[in-house]
Design an enzyme around this catalytic site. Structure first.
Site, PDB file in Angstrom:
ATOM      1  N   TYR A 143     -47.936   1.896  20.673  1.00  0.00           N
ATOM      2  CA  TYR A 143     -46.993   0.717  20.607  1.00  0.00           C
ATOM      3  C   TYR A 143     -45.837   0.974  21.323  1.00  0.00           C
ATOM      4  CZ  TYR A 143     -44.600  -3.114  18.339  1.00  0.00           C
ATOM      5  OH  TYR A 143     -43.993  -4.473  18.083  1.00  0.00           O
ATOM      6  N   GLU A 145     -44.415   3.572  23.276  1.00  0.00           N
ATOM      7  CA  GLU A 145     -44.505   3.903  24.724  1.00  0.00           C
ATOM      8  C   GLU A 145     -44.900   2.656  25.463  1.00  0.00           C
ATOM      9  OE1 GLU A 145     -42.705   6.245  25.479  1.00  0.00           O
ATOM     10  OE2 GLU A 145     -43.086   8.065  24.409  1.00  0.00           O
ATOM     11  N   GLY A 146     -46.071   2.133  25.073  1.00  0.00           N
ATOM     12  CA  GLY A 146     -46.594   0.881  25.744  1.00  0.00           C
ATOM     13  C   GLY A 146     -45.380  -0.070  26.138  1.00  0.00           C
ATOM     14  N   VAL A 185     -44.185  -4.828   6.132  1.00  0.00           N
ATOM     15  CA  VAL A 185     -43.728  -4.720   4.401  1.00  0.00           C
ATOM     16  C   VAL A 185     -43.321  -6.061   3.870  1.00  0.00           C
ATOM     17  CG1 VAL A 185     -41.134  -4.147   5.018  1.00  0.00           C
ATOM     18  CG2 VAL A 185     -42.324  -3.176   3.070  1.00  0.00           C
ATOM     19  N   PHE A 189     -45.367  -7.188   0.472  1.00  0.00           N
ATOM     20  CA  PHE A 189     -44.729  -7.112  -0.950  1.00  0.00           C
ATOM     21  C   PHE A 189     -44.946  -8.466  -1.373  1.00  0.00           C
ATOM     22  CE2 PHE A 189     -41.348  -3.612  -0.535  1.00  0.00           C
ATOM     23  CZ  PHE A 189     -42.169  -2.598  -0.387  1.00  0.00           C
ATOM     24  N   PRO A 273     -39.929   5.410  11.217  1.00  0.00           N
ATOM     25  CA  PRO A 273     -38.502   5.702  11.036  1.00  0.00           C
ATOM     26  C   PRO A 273     -37.701   5.686   9.891  1.00  0.00           C
ATOM     27  CG  PRO A 273     -39.495   4.150  12.872  1.00  0.00           C
ATOM     28  CD  PRO A 273     -40.613   4.476  11.844  1.00  0.00           C
ATOM     29  N   GLN A 275     -34.297   5.095   9.467  1.00  0.00           N
ATOM     30  CA  GLN A 275     -33.308   3.993   9.374  1.00  0.00           C
ATOM     31  C   GLN A 275     -33.373   3.203  10.650  1.00  0.00           C
ATOM     32  OE1 GLN A 275     -29.561   6.237   9.331  1.00  0.00           O
ATOM     33  NE2 GLN A 275     -30.054   7.136  11.101  1.00  0.00           N
ATOM     34  N   ARG A 276     -33.014   1.893  10.292  1.00  0.00           N
ATOM     35  CA  ARG A 276     -33.170   1.082  11.445  1.00  0.00           C
ATOM     36  C   ARG A 276     -32.037  -0.163  11.302  1.00  0.00           C
ATOM     37  NH1 ARG A 276     -38.430  -1.133  12.859  1.00  0.00           N
ATOM     38  NH2 ARG A 276     -38.698   0.769  14.018  1.00  0.00           N
TER      39      ARG A 276
HETATM   40  P1  NAD Z   1     -48.704 -11.073  15.876  1.00  0.00           P
HETATM   41  O1  NAD Z   1     -49.720  -9.798  15.775  1.00  0.00           O
HETATM   42  O2  NAD Z   1     -48.712 -12.123  14.904  1.00  0.00           O
HETATM   43  O3  NAD Z   1     -48.724 -11.748  17.223  1.00  0.00           O
HETATM   44  C1  NAD Z   1     -49.279 -10.999  18.441  1.00  0.00           C
HETATM   45  C2  NAD Z   1     -50.244 -12.206  19.178  1.00  0.00           C
HETATM   46  O4  NAD Z   1     -50.866 -11.607  20.399  1.00  0.00           O
HETATM   47  C3  NAD Z   1     -51.362 -12.377  18.266  1.00  0.00           C
HETATM   48  O5  NAD Z   1     -51.621 -13.669  18.524  1.00  0.00           O
HETATM   49  C4  NAD Z   1     -52.305 -11.787  18.975  1.00  0.00           C
HETATM   50  O6  NAD Z   1     -53.750 -12.297  19.012  1.00  0.00           O
HETATM   51  C5  NAD Z   1     -52.055 -11.559  20.409  1.00  0.00           C
HETATM   52  N1  NAD Z   1     -52.664 -10.723  21.139  1.00  0.00           N
HETATM   53  C6  NAD Z   1     -52.690  -9.267  21.098  1.00  0.00           C
HETATM   54  N2  NAD Z   1     -53.347  -8.938  22.045  1.00  0.00           N
HETATM   55  C7  NAD Z   1     -53.631  -9.592  22.890  1.00  0.00           C
HETATM   56  C8  NAD Z   1     -54.339  -9.678  24.163  1.00  0.00           C
HETATM   57  N3  NAD Z   1     -54.434  -8.424  24.854  1.00  0.00           N
HETATM   58  N4  NAD Z   1     -54.175 -10.758  25.059  1.00  0.00           N
HETATM   59  C9  NAD Z   1     -53.992 -11.740  24.660  1.00  0.00           C
HETATM   60  N5  NAD Z   1     -53.241 -11.763  23.132  1.00  0.00           N
HETATM   61  C10 NAD Z   1     -53.247 -10.943  22.487  1.00  0.00           C
HETATM   62  O7  NAD Z   1     -47.228 -10.233  16.074  1.00  0.00           O
HETATM   63  P2  NAD Z   1     -45.675 -10.896  16.194  1.00  0.00           P
HETATM   64  O8  NAD Z   1     -44.890 -10.293  15.058  1.00  0.00           O
HETATM   65  O9  NAD Z   1     -45.828 -12.518  16.284  1.00  0.00           O
HETATM   66  O10 NAD Z   1     -45.081 -10.124  17.368  1.00  0.00           O
HETATM   67  C11 NAD Z   1     -45.149 -11.030  18.543  1.00  0.00           C
HETATM   68  C12 NAD Z   1     -44.368  -9.897  19.841  1.00  0.00           C
HETATM   69  O11 NAD Z   1     -42.936  -9.666  19.426  1.00  0.00           O
HETATM   70  C13 NAD Z   1     -45.319  -8.572  20.006  1.00  0.00           C
HETATM   71  O12 NAD Z   1     -45.099  -8.629  21.372  1.00  0.00           O
HETATM   72  C14 NAD Z   1     -44.435  -7.811  19.253  1.00  0.00           C
HETATM   73  O13 NAD Z   1     -44.485  -6.532  19.718  1.00  0.00           O
HETATM   74  C15 NAD Z   1     -43.118  -8.402  19.168  1.00  0.00           C
HETATM   75  N6  NAD Z   1     -42.308  -7.715  18.123  1.00  0.00           N
HETATM   76  C16 NAD Z   1     -42.477  -8.197  16.953  1.00  0.00           C
HETATM   77  C17 NAD Z   1     -41.467  -7.908  15.897  1.00  0.00           C
HETATM   78  C18 NAD Z   1     -41.509  -8.258  14.445  1.00  0.00           C
HETATM   79  O14 NAD Z   1     -40.843  -7.813  13.679  1.00  0.00           O
HETATM   80  N7  NAD Z   1     -42.476  -9.541  14.166  1.00  0.00           N
HETATM   81  C19 NAD Z   1     -40.790  -6.524  16.130  1.00  0.00           C
HETATM   82  C20 NAD Z   1     -40.559  -6.216  17.378  1.00  0.00           C
HETATM   83  C21 NAD Z   1     -41.531  -6.773  18.429  1.00  0.00           C
HETATM   84  N1  UDP Z   2     -43.655   0.023   4.272  1.00  0.00           N
HETATM   85  C1  UDP Z   2     -43.870   0.088   2.680  1.00  0.00           C
HETATM   86  N2  UDP Z   2     -45.024  -0.471   2.213  1.00  0.00           N
HETATM   87  C2  UDP Z   2     -45.755  -1.221   2.722  1.00  0.00           C
HETATM   88  C3  UDP Z   2     -45.640  -1.656   4.178  1.00  0.00           C
HETATM   89  C4  UDP Z   2     -44.763  -0.863   4.680  1.00  0.00           C
HETATM   90  O1  UDP Z   2     -43.166   0.691   2.155  1.00  0.00           O
HETATM   91  O2  UDP Z   2     -46.750  -1.997   2.028  1.00  0.00           O
HETATM   92  C5  UDP Z   2     -42.519   0.702   4.826  1.00  0.00           C
HETATM   93  C6  UDP Z   2     -43.122   1.451   5.989  1.00  0.00           C
HETATM   94  O3  UDP Z   2     -43.250   2.876   5.630  1.00  0.00           O
HETATM   95  C7  UDP Z   2     -41.772   1.153   6.744  1.00  0.00           C
HETATM   96  C8  UDP Z   2     -41.192  -0.119   6.369  1.00  0.00           C
HETATM   97  O4  UDP Z   2     -41.719  -0.341   5.258  1.00  0.00           O
HETATM   98  O5  UDP Z   2     -40.750   2.301   6.359  1.00  0.00           O
HETATM   99  C9  UDP Z   2     -41.303  -1.119   7.374  1.00  0.00           C
HETATM  100  O6  UDP Z   2     -42.688  -1.102   7.641  1.00  0.00           O
HETATM  101  P1  UDP Z   2     -43.372  -2.252   8.613  1.00  0.00           P
HETATM  102  O7  UDP Z   2     -44.953  -1.810   8.693  1.00  0.00           O
HETATM  103  O8  UDP Z   2     -43.045  -3.526   8.063  1.00  0.00           O
HETATM  104  O9  UDP Z   2     -42.562  -2.016  10.113  1.00  0.00           O
HETATM  105  P2  UDP Z   2     -42.072  -0.842  10.802  1.00  0.00           P
HETATM  106  O10 UDP Z   2     -42.138   0.415  10.163  1.00  0.00           O
HETATM  107  O11 UDP Z   2     -42.645  -1.238  12.178  1.00  0.00           O
HETATM  108  O12 UDP Z   2     -40.642  -1.204  11.157  1.00  0.00           O
END
Ligand code: NAD
Ligand code: UDP
Length: 312
Positions: A143, A145-146, A185, A189, A273, A275-276
């Site tokens: 994720y 690096e992609g 998370v 929760f 991670p 902290q963020r």
């Molecule tokens: P999500 O998983 O709900 O939505 C992703 C959508 O992409 C889904 O509808 C899935 O079916 C579609 N998808 C996945 N692979 C696909 C492919 N190969 N071709 C076509 N469709 C595909 O996630 P989200 O939280 O809505 O995230 C949306 C975008 O925002 C993502 O790119 C994610 O990396 C980015 N993002 C989200 C968060 C967050 O906290 N929600 C944080 C950082 C970045």
């Molecule tokens: N986490 C947790 N319980 C859960 C799911 C996630 O304590 O049931 C923690 C996880 O280890 C991380 C934080 O919550 O520290 C945020 O995780 P999430 O998967 O929501 O996002 P990301 O780690 O990608 O920021």
């Protein structure tokens, strides 16, 4: 305008489609339904300006649009680690295909990048000029690096081909239409608290995240897409700077659900991670944007959504 939203049936993408339709645009929602659901956009189907295409962004597609929001990619660690090779392909080949389309039809294109490009950050809060601390060979790298390569492609298509690009680095975002089994998370929760189950806190629970309500995020994203400035092609952080430990979040969820909760401590996932927190000075200055929904209010709205879903 005619606007393409890839990943439009997902959590954030569905809110984006809705907002763009409200603004009067034609919206094409493209999704392979890996983590997205038709249900997320079912209420938009009556609108003749809305179209859905079942397609995978790793394959080329030829459409004529004015703007592209490239959001296709699973975002929850559980889902992006299910098929890590596919996750890399989605970010990298998806970006190439969408940038190719943008170049061909002269569309403006915005990439959904992530705070994960900072990895386990050694600079806190994170500013856009920080290069990050990412493990290139770990379980999260498919994720992280992609998304980093996607950013590289966006900058190179801009520099080499003059494509009109935007990059948003999204920090943890939550709200209605996350899936019950999303694995992140906030949804974990809330669903656990509503079902009377233990809240699964990973590790000590002292790691931090900063949670942004989806409406705030979508506002910032649309503003970034439609803002012009000399350095607008460089990444912009969007998130809510309010920083919480997972233990604190568990208590906030308990209050929002209005139930006593108990905690089950679980192992900390690898490379989680510590902290963020976003530094959002650049978004404030460029877009005059800052989030308005406090965690308490956003959690209430999200609890209402999951209550309905679960039938509580
Ligand atoms: P999500 O998983 O709900 O939505 C992703 C959508 O992409 C889904 O509808 C899935 O079916 C579609 N998808 C996945 N692979 C696909 C492919 N190969 N071709 C076509 N469709 C595909 O996630 P989200 O939280 O809505 O995230 C949306 C975008 O925002 C993502 O790119 C994610 O990396 C980015 N993002 C989200 C968060 C967050 O906290 N929600 C944080 C950082 C970045
Ligand atoms: N986490 C947790 N319980 C859960 C799911 C996630 O304590 O049931 C923690 C996880 O280890 C991380 C934080 O919550 O520290 C945020 O995780 P999430 O998967 O929501 O996002 P990301 O780690 O990608 O920021």
């Amino acid at each position: 305008m005619r606007i393409l939203v890839t990943g439009g049936a997902g959590f954030i993408g569905s809110h984006l489609c809705e907002r763009l339709l409200d603004e009067g645009h034609d919206v094409v929602c493209l999704d392979n339904y890996f983590t997205g659901r038709k249900e997320n956009v079912a209420h938009l189907l009556d609108n003749y300006k809305f179209e859905m295409i079942r397609h995978d962004v790793t394959l080329p597609i030829f459409l004529e649009v004015d703007q592209i929001y490239n959001f296709a990619c699973p975002a929850s660690p559980v889902h992006y680690q299910y098929n890590p090779v596919k996750t890399v392909k989605t970010s990298v080949m998806g970006a190439i295909n969408m940038l190719g389309m943008a170049k061909r039809v002269n569309a403006r294109i915005l990439q959904a990048s992530t705070s994960e490009v900072y990895g386990d950050p050694l600079v806190h809060p994170q500013t856009e000029d920080y290069f990050g601390n990412v493990n290139p060979i770990g379980l999260r790298s498919c994720y992280d690096e992609g998304k980093r390569v996607a950013e590289t492609l966006f900058m190179d298509y801009h520099r080499q081909n003059n494509v009109d690009t935007r990059i948003v680095r999204i920090f943890n975002t939550y709200g209605p239409r996350m899936m019950q089994n999303d694995g992140r998370v906030v949804s974990n929760f809330i669903v656990q608290a509503l079902k009377g189950e233990d809240l699964t806190v990973y590790g000590t629970g002292e790691q931090t995240r900063s949670f942004c309500y989806v409406d705030d995020l979508v506002e910032g994203i649309i503003s970034l897409m439609n803002t012009e400035a000399e350095d607008i092609h460089l990444p912009v952080n969007l998130g809510n700077p309010g920083e919480f430990t997972m233990n604190e979040l568990a208590q906030e969820v308990a209050q929002a659900v209005g139930k006593n909760i108990s905690i089950a401590k679980m192992p900390l996932p690898t490379d989680d991670p510590k902290q963020r927190q976003p530094n959002i000075s650049r978004a404030k200055q460029l877009l005059d944007w800052s989030p308005t929904v406090p965690l308490k209010d956003g959690l209430k709205k999200t609890v209402d959504y999951f209550s309905q879903q679960i039938g509580n």
